[in-house]
Scaffold this motif. Structure first.
Motif, mmCIF file in Angstrom:
data_model
loop_
_atom_site.group_PDB
_atom_site.id
_atom_site.type_symbol
_atom_site.label_atom_id
_atom_site.label_comp_id
_atom_site.label_asym_id
_atom_site.label_seq_id
_atom_site.Cartn_x
_atom_site.Cartn_y
_atom_site.Cartn_z
ATOM 1 N N LYS A 279 19.777 58.015 21.600
ATOM 2 C CA LYS A 279 20.140 58.342 20.223
ATOM 3 C C LYS A 279 21.653 58.532 20.063
ATOM 4 O O LYS A 279 22.123 58.928 19.000
ATOM 5 C CB LYS A 279 19.415 59.611 19.780
ATOM 6 N N SER A 280 22.407 58.264 21.107
ATOM 7 C CA SER A 280 23.854 58.463 21.076
ATOM 8 C C SER A 280 24.508 57.441 20.157
ATOM 9 O O SER A 280 23.925 56.402 19.808
ATOM 10 C CB SER A 280 24.441 58.335 22.485
ATOM 11 N N ALA A 281 25.760 57.721 19.790
ATOM 12 C CA ALA A 281 26.535 56.777 18.986
ATOM 13 C C ALA A 281 26.718 55.489 19.781
ATOM 14 O O ALA A 281 26.821 55.522 21.019
ATOM 15 C CB ALA A 281 27.892 57.382 18.638
ATOM 16 N N PRO A 282 26.774 54.331 19.107
ATOM 17 C CA PRO A 282 26.848 53.037 19.814
ATOM 18 C C PRO A 282 28.014 52.949 20.788
ATOM 19 O O PRO A 282 27.877 52.351 21.863
ATOM 20 C CB PRO A 282 27.006 52.033 18.664
ATOM 21 N N GLU A 283 29.171 53.573 20.429
ATOM 22 C CA GLU A 283 30.351 53.438 21.285
ATOM 23 C C GLU A 283 30.238 54.216 22.597
ATOM 24 O O GLU A 283 31.032 53.996 23.525
ATOM 25 C CB GLU A 283 31.618 53.858 20.540
ATOM 26 N N VAL A 284 29.287 55.164 22.691
ATOM 27 C CA VAL A 284 29.157 55.936 23.929
ATOM 28 C C VAL A 284 27.795 55.742 24.593
ATOM 29 O O VAL A 284 27.570 56.260 25.683
ATOM 30 C CB VAL A 284 29.382 57.452 23.673
ATOM 31 N N ALA A 285 26.897 55.007 23.954
ATOM 32 C CA ALA A 285 25.525 54.888 24.475
ATOM 33 C C ALA A 285 25.506 54.267 25.869
ATOM 34 O O ALA A 285 24.794 54.745 26.765
ATOM 35 C CB ALA A 285 24.674 54.067 23.512
ATOM 36 N N GLN B 122 17.417 67.319 38.742
ATOM 37 C CA GLN B 122 17.823 68.591 38.140
ATOM 38 C C GLN B 122 18.932 68.392 37.111
ATOM 39 O O GLN B 122 18.893 68.934 36.007
ATOM 40 C CB GLN B 122 18.291 69.563 39.224
ATOM 41 N N SER B 123 19.916 67.586 37.459
ATOM 42 C CA SER B 123 21.016 67.320 36.534
ATOM 43 C C SER B 123 20.520 66.573 35.301
ATOM 44 O O SER B 123 20.987 66.817 34.183
ATOM 45 C CB SER B 123 22.103 66.512 37.241
ATOM 46 N N LEU B 124 19.571 65.677 35.503
ATOM 47 C CA LEU B 124 18.987 64.938 34.375
ATOM 48 C C LEU B 124 18.359 65.886 33.370
ATOM 49 O O LEU B 124 18.559 65.771 32.156
ATOM 50 C CB LEU B 124 17.920 63.968 34.879
ATOM 51 N N ARG B 125 17.575 66.823 33.866
ATOM 52 C CA ARG B 125 16.861 67.739 32.978
ATOM 53 C C ARG B 125 17.827 68.661 32.233
ATOM 54 O O ARG B 125 17.489 69.167 31.167
ATOM 55 C CB ARG B 125 15.843 68.550 33.784
ATOM 56 N N GLU B 126 18.999 68.901 32.803
ATOM 57 C CA GLU B 126 19.996 69.729 32.122
ATOM 58 C C GLU B 126 20.677 68.975 30.986
ATOM 59 O O GLU B 126 21.201 69.577 30.058
ATOM 60 C CB GLU B 126 21.057 70.193 33.132
ATOM 61 N N GLN B 127 20.679 67.634 31.052
ATOM 62 C CA GLN B 127 21.442 66.836 30.094
ATOM 63 C C GLN B 127 20.594 66.146 29.027
ATOM 64 O O GLN B 127 21.128 65.774 27.980
ATOM 65 C CB GLN B 127 22.237 65.750 30.835
ATOM 66 N N ALA B 128 19.319 65.948 29.286
ATOM 67 C CA ALA B 128 18.527 65.114 28.377
ATOM 68 C C ALA B 128 17.170 65.753 28.095
ATOM 69 O O ALA B 128 16.699 66.625 28.832
ATOM 70 C CB ALA B 128 18.329 63.724 28.984
ATOM 71 N N ASP B 129 16.537 65.282 27.007
ATOM 72 C CA ASP B 129 15.208 65.776 26.672
ATOM 73 C C ASP B 129 14.168 65.124 27.578
ATOM 74 O O ASP B 129 14.462 64.193 28.334
ATOM 75 C CB ASP B 129 14.894 65.514 25.200
ATOM 76 N N ALA B 130 12.930 65.619 27.485
ATOM 77 C CA ALA B 130 11.871 65.175 28.399
ATOM 78 C C ALA B 130 11.607 63.677 28.287
ATOM 79 O O ALA B 130 11.407 62.983 29.306
ATOM 80 C CB ALA B 130 10.591 65.962 28.130
ATOM 81 N N ALA B 131 11.613 63.147 27.055
ATOM 82 C CA ALA B 131 11.334 61.712 26.867
ATOM 83 C C ALA B 131 12.417 60.858 27.523
ATOM 84 O O ALA B 131 12.116 59.851 28.189
ATOM 85 C CB ALA B 131 11.240 61.394 25.376
ATOM 86 N N GLN C 138 12.115 60.844 31.301
ATOM 87 C CA GLN C 138 11.060 59.929 31.753
ATOM 88 C C GLN C 138 11.561 58.496 31.803
ATOM 89 O O GLN C 138 11.316 57.766 32.769
ATOM 90 C CB GLN C 138 9.861 60.016 30.800
ATOM 91 N N LYS C 139 12.285 58.081 30.768
ATOM 92 C CA LYS C 139 12.806 56.705 30.719
ATOM 93 C C LYS C 139 13.811 56.462 31.835
ATOM 94 O O LYS C 139 13.806 55.402 32.477
ATOM 95 C CB LYS C 139 13.462 56.446 29.367
ATOM 96 N N VAL C 140 14.667 57.444 32.078
ATOM 97 C CA VAL C 140 15.675 57.287 33.135
ATOM 98 C C VAL C 140 15.001 57.218 34.500
ATOM 99 O O VAL C 140 15.353 56.370 35.337
ATOM 100 C CB VAL C 140 16.687 58.452 33.091
ATOM 101 N N GLN C 141 14.022 58.086 34.737
ATOM 102 C CA GLN C 141 13.346 58.087 36.030
ATOM 103 C C GLN C 141 12.581 56.782 36.261
ATOM 104 O O GLN C 141 12.520 56.287 37.393
ATOM 105 C CB GLN C 141 12.410 59.287 36.126
#
Length: 696
Positions: free
Chosen positions: A203-209, A222-231, A234-237
């Motif tokens: 959902k980030s702005a196009p210039e930083v996505a 652990q770092s992932l869960r601190e930075q992003a929501d659960a959905a 899941q996509k990153v993993q």
């Protein structure tokens, strides 16, 4: 170089990014001079420095000095702030229009990894190749044009401490429009595809996505869960798992490939001398002594002794000038303001209260000057290395000593500096003990007590006592750290991984800028917090008015609100040899330690009986006696008071910072309790053990 971009706002926003010790702050000071301000990012105690400077055509620009970072894959609070600003995640700080990537030209292989990440951010980047003089001294041959072509961004060779390259940097930043980087560090093809696909889902702005996606793919769970929501996690993993099935480790493949690219760049454009021709550098020769287990300690103690000697000798005349100015202003106020409560408020409250603190400004500036020399010269890291063996014996490592050493100036930046400590327990232990290091706010108390203890003493005796107070605070901090690491906050003793930057000639201009900045903070504090508290203390010392106007002023003070508070705590402080007047000073200094001096100044200025006999507050205090005629400020009481202030937690601002850093009231309240208990016990032992040996 690639396609240009236009700046949306009239004023271009420039962010300085780079590794610690690469000269970012030196460059920031060189560009902005005194057109800067310092504060904290809202919500976190990470310092934010913003300044204004002018481009090559005279156009104004805003400059933001980001906290030092080795990578955008963060490990600490300050690195997280740098990442979030560059990605436009912070509502309080607009995303910059251009990045100045500052690198140490003598250590390109380490510095270029962050640059490789900055090239992915879809922002214009200018590479400031700093400290080229040191690279040349080390025999490194720099091909600036070749490096510029390989990176696809402007490269400006600089020596920021000497102002070399500033004109060229301003010219690069003034280009209209700014060129975008057209080359990037290599990325595995499979990872590139996954990053592009993930960017479409964010959902980030196009210039930083894309940059966000690439960073997420290289994070552990652990770092992932601190930075992003659960959905998103899941996509990153899922993407990481697909990469692993192709034989690509998402956590290390990109890092390894980029370091190979960096090694190739350095081999071609930053050629080092052959090993056979290698000679010891000046830093190597100095470190043979300054990090030696014997000579290093002697050098450290000698540097501290020189600092305290200067505090007593060099500050003597300016302090006398400030005292004379305070007396002149007081006499002027008496002639302009009719006798009464208003005159007393101005002369005995405001001038005596604020002036009693301002008189110590020269000594505090000298303290900051010496700490600036230690930091800018590169010696601060050596002090941490030297302390590592001692720190490891209490369960910490040398990196914890840097925040503790910073606390000599002020506990607040010292506590903030703990954000570079990765282990949460080690960070908390360092926060809990950092206020035990004697800060500049204690300096006025020490100087006043030493003047009472040794009115005609030699400089070496005064310096020795001052040094012993700092040593006591440091030793107690180590002792409490050892205790906490074995009880409340058990944990393994960490290994020290610390970069030792090369020794540099300190920039006196930059040190003076920081001194002026700190002087402004001190004067502002005196003109606001201490002024307000001085007015409150004056009122508490003046009211209620005695029914009998002929009552001696000393008795009137005893019957005031402040006098009653002092008498209320007298049973608790009497075993320390203190009377109710000292009790009032202790109460006032819980807001700020230096208020003890201004409070005592007000008490004795309001005591007309003594004020007519002698000129200075120190002389009044020296003559102060108990009802039985025995002196109040005996040598043991003076030493006990210094010990009390070494160990006591008396600073509301520090309490507030600890609350914000720990996100809880539990730890600051615990800190107040244990430090107050230490202070009382320490002062008690001084007085009573001293009496056992026949001292008064």
């Amino acid at each position: 170089m690639g396609s240009p971009v236009e700046t949306a706002d009239a004023v271009r926003r420039v962010a300085i990014a780079g590794n610690p010790n690469c000269g970012k702050t030196t460059l920031f000071n060189a560009l902005t001079g005194m057109r800067q301000k310092t504060g904290n990012y809202p919500g976190v105690t990470v310092e934010r420095k913003i300044g204004r400077f002018f481009g090559s055509h005279g156009e104004p620009m805003l400059l933001l000095d980001l906290p030092g970072s080795y990578s955008l894959q963060v490990r600490s609070l300050d690195e997280a702030v740098s990442r979030d600003v560059l990605l436009g995640r912070r509502n309080d700080t607009p995303r910059p229009d251009v990045i100045v990537a500052v690198v140490d030209a003598s250590n390109l292989e380490r510095n270029l990894y962050l640059v490789a990440q900055l090239l992915d951010l879809q922002l214009p980047v200018v590479l400031a190749l700093n400290m080229v003089d040191m690279a040349e001294e080390a025999g490194i041959h720099l091909d600036v044009k070749g490096l510029e072509e390989a990176l696809g961004i402007p490269v400006v060779p600089m020596v920021a401490s000497k102002g070399v390259g500033l004109v060229e940097l301003r010219q690069a930043l003034s280009r209209q429009p700014l060129p975008m980087p057209d080359r990037k560090a290599p990325i595995p093809e499979a990872m590139e595809r996954e990053a592009q696909a993930l960017a479409q889902e964010l959902k980030s702005a196009p210039e930083v996505a894309y940059s966000e996606a690439l960073l997420l793919l290289t994070q552990h769970e652990q770092s992932l869960r601190e930075q992003a929501d659960a959905a998103t996690v899941q996509k990153v993993q899922a993407a990481q798992e697909r990469l692993r099935q192709q034989g690509i480790d998402p956590l290390s493949a990109l890092v390894e490939l980029r370091y190979e690219w960096i090694a190739d760049l350095c081999a071609r454009y930053a050629r080092k001398p052959d090993d056979a021709a290698y000679q010891l550098t000046l830093s190597d020769r100095l470190d043979a002594y300054l990090t030696h287990r014997v000579w290093g300690w002697l050098a450290f103690v000698g540097a501290m002794a020189l600092m305290f000697f200067s505090i007593f000798t060099l500050a003597e005349y300016p302090m006398e000038w400030i005292e004379a100015g305070q007396e002149w202003v007081g006499e002027l106020a008496k002639t302009w303001i009719p006798e009464g409560d208003l005159q007393s408020l101005v002369v005995d409250g405001i001038i005596a209260g604020v002036g009693g603190v301002l008189v110590f400004l020269p000594q505090i500036l000298i303290l900051f000057f010496f700490l600036g020399l230690l930091e800018d010269s590169g010696y601060m890291a050596r002090a941490a290395f030297l302390m590592d063996r001692l720190m490891s014996s209490v369960g910490l490592h040398g990196k914890s000593f840097i925040p503790m050493l910073s606390s000599y100036a002020c506990a607040i930046p010292g506590i903030m500096a703990t954000r570079t400590i990765e282990n949460p327990k080690d960070r908390l232990v360092t926060i809990l003990v950092a206020p035990l290091m004697s800060c500049s706010a204690r300096l006025p108390v020490y100087v006043l007590m030493i003047a009472l203890l040794l009115p005609q003493g030699a400089w070496w005796a005064k310096t020795g006592i001052m040094l012993s107070m700092y040593a006591l605070g440091t030793a107690t901090a180590f002792l409490m750290a050892w205790l906490f690491k074995r009880t409340l906050l058990k944990g393994e003793t960490p290994m020290l991984l610390l970069e030792l930057p090369p020794y540099r000639m300190p920039s006196i201009r930059n040190i003076l800028i920081r001194m002026v900045e700190r002087a402004g903070i001190f004067v502002k504090r005196a003109g606001t917090v201490i002024l307000a508290l001085s007015v409150i203390l004056w009122a508490l010392l003046t009211y209620p008015k005695p029914a009998d106007p002929e009552i001696p002023r000393g008795e009137a003070l005893a019957q005031s609100y402040a006098g009653k508070m002092g008498h209320a705590i007298e049973p608790f402080i009497k075993p320390l040899g203190y009377d109710w007047k000292i009790g009032v000073g202790l109460i006032g200094s819980f807001a700020a330690r230096e208020l003890f001096v201004s409070t005592m100044g007000m008490i004795y200025n309001l005591d007309d009986e003594h004020a007519e006999e002698v000129d200075s507050v120190k002389e009044v205090m020296a003559k102060e006696t108990h009802p039985d005629g025995s002196p109040v400020y005996t040598p043991l009481v003076c030493i006990g008071l210094m010990v009390f202030y070494v160990l006591a937690m008396q600073c509301i601002s520090t309490v507030a910072v600890v609350r914000r850093e720990t996100n809880s009231w539990k730890w600051p309240l615990f800190q107040i309790a244990y430090m107050t208990a230490l202070a009382w016990i320490g002062a008690f032992l001084v007085v009573h053990i001293g009496r056992l040996f026949g001292f008064s």
